[in-house]
Scaffold this motif. Sequence first.
Motif, PDB file in Angstrom:
ATOM      1  N   ILE A 198       0.044   2.900 -14.308  1.00  0.00           N
ATOM      2  CA  ILE A 198       0.565   2.388 -13.033  1.00  0.00           C
ATOM      3  C   ILE A 198       1.873   1.600 -13.184  1.00  0.00           C
ATOM      4  O   ILE A 198       2.347   1.010 -12.214  1.00  0.00           O
ATOM      5  CB  ILE A 198      -0.493   1.493 -12.334  1.00  0.00           C
ATOM      6  N   ILE A 199       2.472   1.602 -14.379  1.00  0.00           N
ATOM      7  CA  ILE A 199       3.719   0.865 -14.574  1.00  0.00           C
ATOM      8  C   ILE A 199       4.899   1.807 -14.307  1.00  0.00           C
ATOM      9  O   ILE A 199       5.005   2.859 -14.933  1.00  0.00           O
ATOM     10  CB  ILE A 199       3.825   0.300 -16.004  1.00  0.00           C
ATOM     11  N   PRO A 200       5.793   1.463 -13.381  1.00  0.00           N
ATOM     12  CA  PRO A 200       6.927   2.352 -13.097  1.00  0.00           C
ATOM     13  C   PRO A 200       7.972   2.279 -14.204  1.00  0.00           C
ATOM     14  O   PRO A 200       8.185   1.223 -14.799  1.00  0.00           O
ATOM     15  CB  PRO A 200       7.488   1.793 -11.783  1.00  0.00           C
ATOM     16  N   LEU A 239       4.558  -5.512  -8.058  1.00  0.00           N
ATOM     17  CA  LEU A 239       4.021  -5.627  -9.415  1.00  0.00           C
ATOM     18  C   LEU A 239       4.570  -6.873 -10.109  1.00  0.00           C
ATOM     19  O   LEU A 239       3.857  -7.535 -10.881  1.00  0.00           O
ATOM     20  CB  LEU A 239       4.377  -4.372 -10.213  1.00  0.00           C
ATOM     21  N   GLN A 240       5.809  -7.201  -9.825  1.00  0.00           N
ATOM     22  CA  GLN A 240       6.385  -8.429 -10.378  1.00  0.00           C
ATOM     23  C   GLN A 240       5.576  -9.643  -9.927  1.00  0.00           C
ATOM     24  O   GLN A 240       5.253 -10.531 -10.733  1.00  0.00           O
ATOM     25  CB  GLN A 240       7.842  -8.570  -9.921  1.00  0.00           C
ATOM     26  N   ALA A 242       9.859  -1.384  -3.623  1.00  0.00           N
ATOM     27  CA  ALA A 242       8.861  -2.298  -3.049  1.00  0.00           C
ATOM     28  C   ALA A 242       7.670  -2.460  -3.996  1.00  0.00           C
ATOM     29  O   ALA A 242       7.125  -3.564  -4.145  1.00  0.00           O
ATOM     30  CB  ALA A 242       8.395  -1.766  -1.694  1.00  0.00           C
ATOM     31  N   TYR A 243       7.275  -1.372  -4.635  1.00  0.00           N
ATOM     32  CA  TYR A 243       6.152  -1.443  -5.578  1.00  0.00           C
ATOM     33  C   TYR A 243       6.524  -2.284  -6.800  1.00  0.00           C
ATOM     34  O   TYR A 243       5.706  -3.061  -7.306  1.00  0.00           O
ATOM     35  CB  TYR A 243       5.744  -0.040  -6.010  1.00  0.00           C
ATOM     36  N   SER A 245       0.855  -1.188   0.000  1.00  0.00           N
ATOM     37  CA  SER A 245       0.000   0.000   0.000  1.00  0.00           C
ATOM     38  C   SER A 245       0.888   1.233   0.000  1.00  0.00           C
ATOM     39  O   SER A 245       1.978   1.232   0.579  1.00  0.00           O
ATOM     40  CB  SER A 245      -0.909   0.017   1.230  1.00  0.00           C
ATOM     41  N   PHE A 246       0.412   2.280  -0.660  1.00  0.00           N
ATOM     42  CA  PHE A 246       1.105   3.562  -0.596  1.00  0.00           C
ATOM     43  C   PHE A 246       0.744   4.307   0.690  1.00  0.00           C
ATOM     44  O   PHE A 246       1.439   5.241   1.079  1.00  0.00           O
ATOM     45  CB  PHE A 246       0.744   4.425  -1.813  1.00  0.00           C
TER      46      PHE A 246
END
Length: 499
Positions: free
Chosen positions: A224-226, A204-205, A199-200, A142-143
């Motif tokens: 939402i993809i970094p 996502l991975q 961490a995000y 969570s952010f």
Amino acid sequence: MLVRPDISNPLIQNGNSLFSLFDILVKLKVRFTDMTFPESAHEDIKKCVNECTAINIINSLERACLPSTMERLFEKLSSSECEKFRTFIKDELKTLIAHEQSQRGFMEILRSLPIWPIHSSENKFIDATTGDLPPRKLPFFSFHKKTNFYRCDHESDFNALTKLGVTPMDTLEYLKGIVKQVVDESDHSDEDEFEPSQAYVIFLQRVLLLRDREIEKYLGPKEIIPNKPLSDFAHVDTLYDMSVPVLRSIFHDTDKYFLPPELQNNPVCLEALKRMGLISTAKGIPLPERNNLFQKDALLTSLLDKLTVEPDDDYHDATFIVGEERKIIRANRYVLSAASKKFEEKFRDNINEIEIEFHQDVFKVFLQLLYGQTFKDATIPILSTASDFKTEHEFKTHYLSFLIDLLKLTVSYEVKPLRNKVEDAIMEGEYVNIRDLYRIIECLKDFDVEQRLKGFFEEHIRSYRNPINKQLRKNAVTVKEKSEISKISQKLQPYLQNK
């Protein structure tokens, strides 16, 4: 201290079974006594003292919290004390849940215990009715710094909460909540950090590794993809596959249009992102001006792109039948002839098809190297399979097999610069396992053209003499193992001897 016996609020017989929890239970106002009654005592008197059991402890806590709440009662406990009490509950959970059949409402008491930690900067504990449980398939993320999600440090925490009636969130709904945190600014607060993080990326991975097409379809249109430097969130269809040489050349001066390595180098994640819209072709993308990209590089990357990304038989006039699978791979004769005299000789003799005995993965890398791709970039697909192996050593052995086969190709087709690169990679492997060393020594006779490997491994094996001898002396169990060790020993002994 004297305590009045009360049949409506029985004391707990001070027993050894819960001695380790005694101080905690006293803090929670559980009343203990050493008093015992003879068998001849009146039944009502006997009911004033209960046996020290988990069930009686829970019932005692319900009475102890009145007229306040369980939450107020448990405020007295430290985090470590809460954890200790939670462990006790988990150990006794089967018995406690079964008791609901004989005491209606007992489960409600059990669920009301505020002993479950949550992901929050406030270090809070809540009961088993007011929190959210992340799906089993995914880790928590969570952010927000303050959440109401249960923190399951152990699998037993997750299992206990589900047995208490907490339903894990649906995976897609869970992801929708996280996406909302990114895209909905009204969901942001000053203390939260809504920037891409390592961490995000790892979270996502894990999401992409699920290979869930419904999730991929939902995430595809979302921003939402970094990107690689973790400076922005992006739509997946604005990012590019870094393994495509021409794309690397086009964006050679920035990495903001590429993926983080954890996503780029994982084959499963990369394929999922391609399905979602990741750009993996240079078609339609204008090449940079000549002053930003040397013409030679543009030519090489264009040729390599036609070989690897968009195979086009209009450009390919050399056919290879590769490996046991007899995979058809085509390439350009002119490029191969320029890179290898052996290929030039074969094509001059009008050989239309060439049989290749090696695995297609090895031969593809060999072709890419002949086309001018760097060794580092060409071997990315091989290195990215490391996670498919159970142990690091299994992958290391697999990679050595790949390098040995690649060495044989470079020697067979007399490509000295590539041969040197492969030899360097083998020497950098620091192989100490006797089976790996045996395979290396086996190939030296026919494929160590300039004796570089022989000279290196003579010194290398002597340097690791002790661990190698220890492996050779290890007791073999089967006849096959004994024969194998004997064969390896004979091959390595000349290298183990002092000069």
